[in-house]
Design a protein around this motif. Sequence first.
Motif, PDB file in Angstrom:
ATOM      1  N   GLN A 158      -2.359   0.431  -4.482  1.00 40.01           N
ATOM      2  CA  GLN A 158      -1.899  -0.919  -4.157  1.00 40.01           C
ATOM      3  C   GLN A 158      -1.009  -1.453  -5.282  1.00 40.01           C
ATOM      4  OE1 GLN A 158      -2.559  -2.196  -1.162  1.00 40.01           O
ATOM      5  NE2 GLN A 158      -3.841  -0.425  -0.653  1.00 40.01           N
TER       6      GLN A 158
ATOM      7  N   PRO B 166      -6.704   0.990  -9.416  1.00 34.90           N
ATOM      8  CA  PRO B 166      -7.349   1.934  -8.497  1.00 34.90           C
ATOM      9  C   PRO B 166      -8.760   2.289  -8.966  1.00 34.90           C
ATOM     10  CG  PRO B 166      -5.747   3.062  -9.875  1.00 34.90           C
ATOM     11  CD  PRO B 166      -5.609   1.602 -10.173  1.00 34.90           C
ATOM     12  N   ASP B 167      -9.639   2.572  -8.014  1.00 32.80           N
ATOM     13  CA  ASP B 167     -11.014   2.932  -8.355  1.00 32.80           C
ATOM     14  C   ASP B 167     -11.108   4.349  -8.911  1.00 32.80           C
ATOM     15  OD1 ASP B 167     -11.966   0.469  -7.529  1.00 32.80           O
ATOM     16  OD2 ASP B 167     -12.272   1.137  -5.461  1.00 32.80           O
ATOM     17  N   GLN B 168     -10.205   5.224  -8.460  1.00 35.02           N
ATOM     18  CA  GLN B 168     -10.223   6.609  -8.913  1.00 35.02           C
ATOM     19  C   GLN B 168      -8.813   7.046  -9.276  1.00 35.02           C
ATOM     20  OE1 GLN B 168     -12.197   9.221  -6.155  1.00 35.02           O
ATOM     21  NE2 GLN B 168     -13.888   7.791  -5.794  1.00 35.02           N
TER      22      GLN B 168
ATOM     23  N   GLY C  97       0.811   5.473   0.154  1.00 41.52           N
ATOM     24  CA  GLY C  97       0.025   6.657   0.490  1.00 41.52           C
ATOM     25  C   GLY C  97       0.885   7.908   0.405  1.00 41.52           C
TER      26      GLY C  97
ATOM     27  N   THR D  78      -7.702   9.230  -3.162  1.00 36.56           N
ATOM     28  CA  THR D  78      -8.713   9.031  -2.118  1.00 36.56           C
ATOM     29  C   THR D  78      -8.428   7.780  -1.287  1.00 36.56           C
ATOM     30  OG1 THR D  78     -10.106   7.860  -3.725  1.00 36.56           O
ATOM     31  CG2 THR D  78     -10.500  10.227  -3.425  1.00 36.56           C
ATOM     32  N   GLN D  79      -7.804   6.762  -1.905  1.00 35.78           N
ATOM     33  CA  GLN D  79      -7.436   5.527  -1.226  1.00 35.78           C
ATOM     34  C   GLN D  79      -5.982   5.198  -1.550  1.00 35.78           C
ATOM     35  OE1 GLN D  79      -9.343   3.818   0.913  1.00 35.78           O
ATOM     36  NE2 GLN D  79     -11.100   5.184   0.608  1.00 35.78           N
ATOM     37  N   PRO D  80      -5.291   4.464  -0.688  1.00 40.20           N
ATOM     38  CA  PRO D  80      -3.908   4.082  -0.996  1.00 40.20           C
ATOM     39  C   PRO D  80      -3.814   3.337  -2.327  1.00 40.20           C
ATOM     40  CG  PRO D  80      -4.425   3.594   1.302  1.00 40.20           C
ATOM     41  CD  PRO D  80      -5.719   3.995   0.654  1.00 40.20           C
TER      42      PRO D  80
ATOM     43  N   GLY E  62       0.813  -1.202   0.000  1.00 41.27           N
ATOM     44  CA  GLY E  62       0.000   0.000   0.000  1.00 41.27           C
ATOM     45  C   GLY E  62       0.853   1.261   0.000  1.00 41.27           C
TER      46      GLY E  62
END
Length: 400
Positions: A392, A323-325, A297, A388-390, A295
Amino acid sequence: MTDSTPSRLSGIVDKTRQLAARGIRLSQLVAARVGATAADAMRRKAKELEIRLDGLHKGLDVKPISDVPFPRIDLAASENPITEIMAAPEFGATKTYFYDNPAAHRSLISSQSQALLYSLVRNLRPEYVFEIGTYKAGTTEAICRALLANNKGIAHAVDPFQGEYIAAVLKYWPPELFRHVRLHMKDSMAFFGDMERQRIHPELVFVDGNHEYEYAAFDIAYGARLLAPGGFIFVDNISQPGPFFAARDFLAATPGWRELGSAATHYNRDKAFDSRRGTVAETDFMILRAPVTYGVGERPFNVARTRWNTGKVAGVRLKLAPPDQRGRLTVQVVLRGFGTAPIETTSEASVQVEAGCTELSVDLTPPIQVDGQFVYYTVEPWLIWHGTQPLQLRAAPEPF
């Protein structure tokens, strides 16, 4: 007497003082060398005595190689493979085997602990296992029996104090078992450095070295640094405050890792030493599992420093979990050359990563380079992610 006589006398006195100081330093070095030699001789005699008292000079009872029953599970699908292994009906036979094994008397962990390690290694099928703290190689034998049954893998056994004794044990192992072990008679700091330089990444690390907090914390952190994604760290002796709080603090500071148990959260706040602290039955383990991805960040992230074969790096390749975004990724590379005088230089690049991206090549413009004659090079890719999210990673960053 001429005017120059006092200065000549002063020079003689200064020279005499210098010679006396050198003589004192030389005598101190000789005394230290003699003392160290005497200490080494006493240590060797003590080890020889221990080997004789345990009867190793007469031979060793080693259980013949045979099939050992064990539970078969799907490690990828299991939420807690430790619980699943220990609840399986086959595990009783695994425990019986290690309870009846003569090597149990040369180990400081229970036969249930050995059976659990054996069962996990059989299912994990690792290329490498690190054992930090080997004692008399009883636990090493359990691990190596699993590697032999898997027909693959090497256990790296590390112990700076018991090397002569362990070597005396290992020479009695069957050759097919012995092929699966490498003994390192050095401390864990030197060992981990060697493994990093050789790019050896274990799937399982067994931490049972010095039980002081700082030592245990180092072994856990460096073991985690080299561990393969989804791998396991077994921390022994968590009834003692050093290993327990080292493991607990590591979990708190390292997102994505989880304990296969609940000792870190459900423990008696009124006790430093607590023999009932562990939540893995009949063991003194805290078992940690790494995330299957790395992960990244906003805090700079690096897997490891690696040896490099040239004085130039053009960029870094990445394999991503989509990633989702979208987000922004900054890659900073540190390249060092080591020779008569070390040198280091850095370069960086930032890119937008779109949602759904699975592979990425980040070019450094211009490529990073050090000029001159060097014995060797190292490279460190550092990643910083704003999203928005780490982000991966499915594998460690690959410089090119």
